[in-house]
Design an enzyme around this catalytic site. Structure first.
Site, PDB file in Angstrom:
ATOM      1  N   ARG A  47      12.743   0.179   5.004  1.00  0.00           N
ATOM      2  CA  ARG A  47      13.177  -0.094   3.627  1.00  0.00           C
ATOM      3  C   ARG A  47      14.011   1.092   3.173  1.00  0.00           C
ATOM      4  O   ARG A  47      13.485   2.186   3.003  1.00  0.00           O
ATOM      5  CB  ARG A  47      11.933  -0.301   2.757  1.00  0.00           C
ATOM      6  CG  ARG A  47      12.149  -0.013   1.305  1.00  0.00           C
ATOM      7  CD  ARG A  47      11.012  -0.468   0.452  1.00  0.00           C
ATOM      8  NE  ARG A  47       9.750   0.235   0.621  1.00  0.00           N
ATOM      9  CZ  ARG A  47       9.522   1.505   0.265  1.00  0.00           C
ATOM     10  NH1 ARG A  47      10.477   2.246  -0.239  1.00  0.00           N
ATOM     11  NH2 ARG A  47       8.322   2.029   0.414  1.00  0.00           N
ATOM     12  N   HIS A  73      10.451   1.282  -3.023  1.00  0.00           N
ATOM     13  CA  HIS A  73       9.605   0.082  -2.873  1.00  0.00           C
ATOM     14  C   HIS A  73      10.042  -1.002  -3.865  1.00  0.00           C
ATOM     15  O   HIS A  73      10.281  -2.152  -3.514  1.00  0.00           O
ATOM     16  CB  HIS A  73       8.140   0.459  -3.087  1.00  0.00           C
ATOM     17  CG  HIS A  73       7.242  -0.722  -3.269  1.00  0.00           C
ATOM     18  ND1 HIS A  73       6.901  -1.547  -2.224  1.00  0.00           N
ATOM     19  CD2 HIS A  73       6.660  -1.231  -4.372  1.00  0.00           C
ATOM     20  CE1 HIS A  73       6.120  -2.512  -2.680  1.00  0.00           C
ATOM     21  NE2 HIS A  73       5.962  -2.349  -3.977  1.00  0.00           N
ATOM     22  N   TYR A  98       7.349  10.735  -1.394  1.00  0.00           N
ATOM     23  CA  TYR A  98       6.528  10.546  -0.202  1.00  0.00           C
ATOM     24  C   TYR A  98       7.307  10.419   1.106  1.00  0.00           C
ATOM     25  O   TYR A  98       6.717  10.189   2.156  1.00  0.00           O
ATOM     26  CB  TYR A  98       5.598   9.328  -0.370  1.00  0.00           C
ATOM     27  CG  TYR A  98       6.312   8.021  -0.692  1.00  0.00           C
ATOM     28  CD1 TYR A  98       6.863   7.230   0.317  1.00  0.00           C
ATOM     29  CD2 TYR A  98       6.435   7.595  -2.003  1.00  0.00           C
ATOM     30  CE1 TYR A  98       7.511   6.050   0.022  1.00  0.00           C
ATOM     31  CE2 TYR A  98       7.092   6.406  -2.311  1.00  0.00           C
ATOM     32  CZ  TYR A  98       7.629   5.642  -1.294  1.00  0.00           C
ATOM     33  OH  TYR A  98       8.281   4.470  -1.580  1.00  0.00           O
TER      34      TYR A  98
END
Ligand SMILES: Cc1ncc(C[n+]2csc(CCOP(=O)(O)OP(=O)(O)O)c2C)c(N)n1
Length: 368
Positions: free
Chosen positions: A265, A269, A278
């Site tokens: 991705r 998100h 992260y």
């Protein structure tokens, strides 16, 4: 020894050591007799057009969210090959059960992207006709669509129809109870179902290493007695070939297949997420070098199926389409919120009737 003596050799259910790949990151094609493809030049060009279109509309949706026109949006950038390659292998009679990230699959099924974006705008549940496109409403609750697909596939089997059901989900979804129940049910009853897991490496901020101790997602298949196919999810020819085989397996009465498309991705998100908290930029760069559209374009250029002019025409058409999505979304009337209750059960339960009344009273109160 297997419980059932007719059980196939368990090793036949395991994924290959390396992900199935026909088109490498440089756009070099290597034929694989185990994973044949049957695409003519026009279809190869169509795959490219769809992928470019998906990326452009995706970018438009992010912009719309930034401008306050959508509440939230879940990008598919980087996952175009995983979605469009697998969806391209579907037959008209197959039925797709998507998560919230499947704009690319929706495009292949002929769904108007503006209709789908209603959900993210909060103006309707989804304005497309699921029966016409054989593409269900998107699901936000992780993995519920796996159960819907297993149930639909069981129905197709009982009806003696040749439809397959396909559930699209993420790697995180395979940790949910719903996915387990769907995998188990579909396999025990030999339902014609394909579970397409787009392993995009993260479930929001949770990396794959914290998601599962299975060697790969595809290895989970053997635990349910179904084959697990693992492919390079950024190779549109590979995802097409794998899906073609999985659908054939399911359609011929051999039960479900679990596909793991290894991808990434590229965006957050959803638009509500900040991935810099992260993951590292270096990781992003590594995956950028494996971009699914760039490699298909290289392949098509080598075969002289596209040149600068075609690339520009496709890009302009995608931009125009993205613009029209924006216009359509602005002009679209709001849907009827009461429709929320309309297609849940043939006979609504008392609980639903109560909720229906409650919402109606609330909306009337707003109008007053
Ligand atoms: C049942 C349920 N639990 C939690 C959530 C919150 N949630 C939204 S997306 C997400 C992660 C899903 O990750 P994955 O299945 O890998 O799919 P991806 O979003 O990466 O495509 C979670 C936990 C939810 N929507 N539904």
């Amino acid at each position: 020894m297997a419980i059932d003596p007719t059980f196939p050799d368990p090793r036949s259910l395991l994924p290959a050591d390396r992900p199935i790949q026909l088109l490498d990151a440089d756009g070099t094609f290597t034929e694989d007799p185990d994973w044949p493809i049957d695409l003519d030049d026009a279809q190869l060009a169509e795959l490219y057009r769809l992928m470019v279109m998906a990326r452009q509309i995706d970018a438009q949706a992010i912009t719309l969210q930034r401008q306050g026109q959508l509440g939230v949006y879940a990008s598919l950038r980087g996952q175009e090959a995983a979605q469009i390659g697998t969806a391209f292998a579907l037959a008209a009679q197959d039925f797709v059960f998507p998560s919230y990230r499947e704009m690319g699959v929706a495009l292949v099924r002929g769904v108007d992207p503006a209709d789908l974006l209603h959900v993210f705008r909060g103006t309707w549940l989804g304005a497309h006709d699921p029966a016409k496109h054989r593409f269900a409403l998107i699901t936000i609750s992780i993995a519920t669509q796996a159960l819907h697909a297993a149930g639909f596939a069981m129905g197709a089997k009982l009806d003696g129809s040749d439809s397959c059901a396909v559930a699209y989900m993420g790697d995180g979804a395979t940790s949910e109870g719903d996915a387990h129940e769907a995998f188990n049910f579909a396999s025990v009853f030999g339902a014609p179902c394909v579970f397409v897991v787009q392993n995009n490496q993260y479930a929001i901020s949770v990396p794959l290493t914290r998601q599962t101790k299975a060697p790969t997602i595809a290895h989970k298949g053997i635990g349910y007695g179904m084959p697990g196919y693992r492919c390079d999810g950024n190779d549109v020819l590979g995802t097409y070939a794998v899906m073609r085989q999985a659908l054939r397996h399911a359609r011929e009465g051999n039960g479900p297949v679990l596909i793991e498309a290894v991808t990434y991705r590229m965006e957050a998100h959803t638009t509500a997420d900040d991935p810099t908290r992260y993951r590292e930029d270096t990781e992003l760069e590594q995956w950028r070098a494996r971009d699914p559209i760039t490699r298909l374009e290289k392949f098509l250029r080598d075969r002289e199926l596209v040149d600068d002019e075609v690339v520009e025409t496709v890009a302009q058409a995608a931009k125009a389409e993205a613009q029209s999505v924006r216009a359509a979304l602005y002009d679209a009337p709001h849907g009827d919120p009461m429709e929320l209750f309309s297609h849940v059960y043939a006979e609504p339960t008392q609980q639903l009737r109560d909720q229906h009344e409650l919402l109606q009273a609330e909306l009337q109160g707003q109008d007053a």
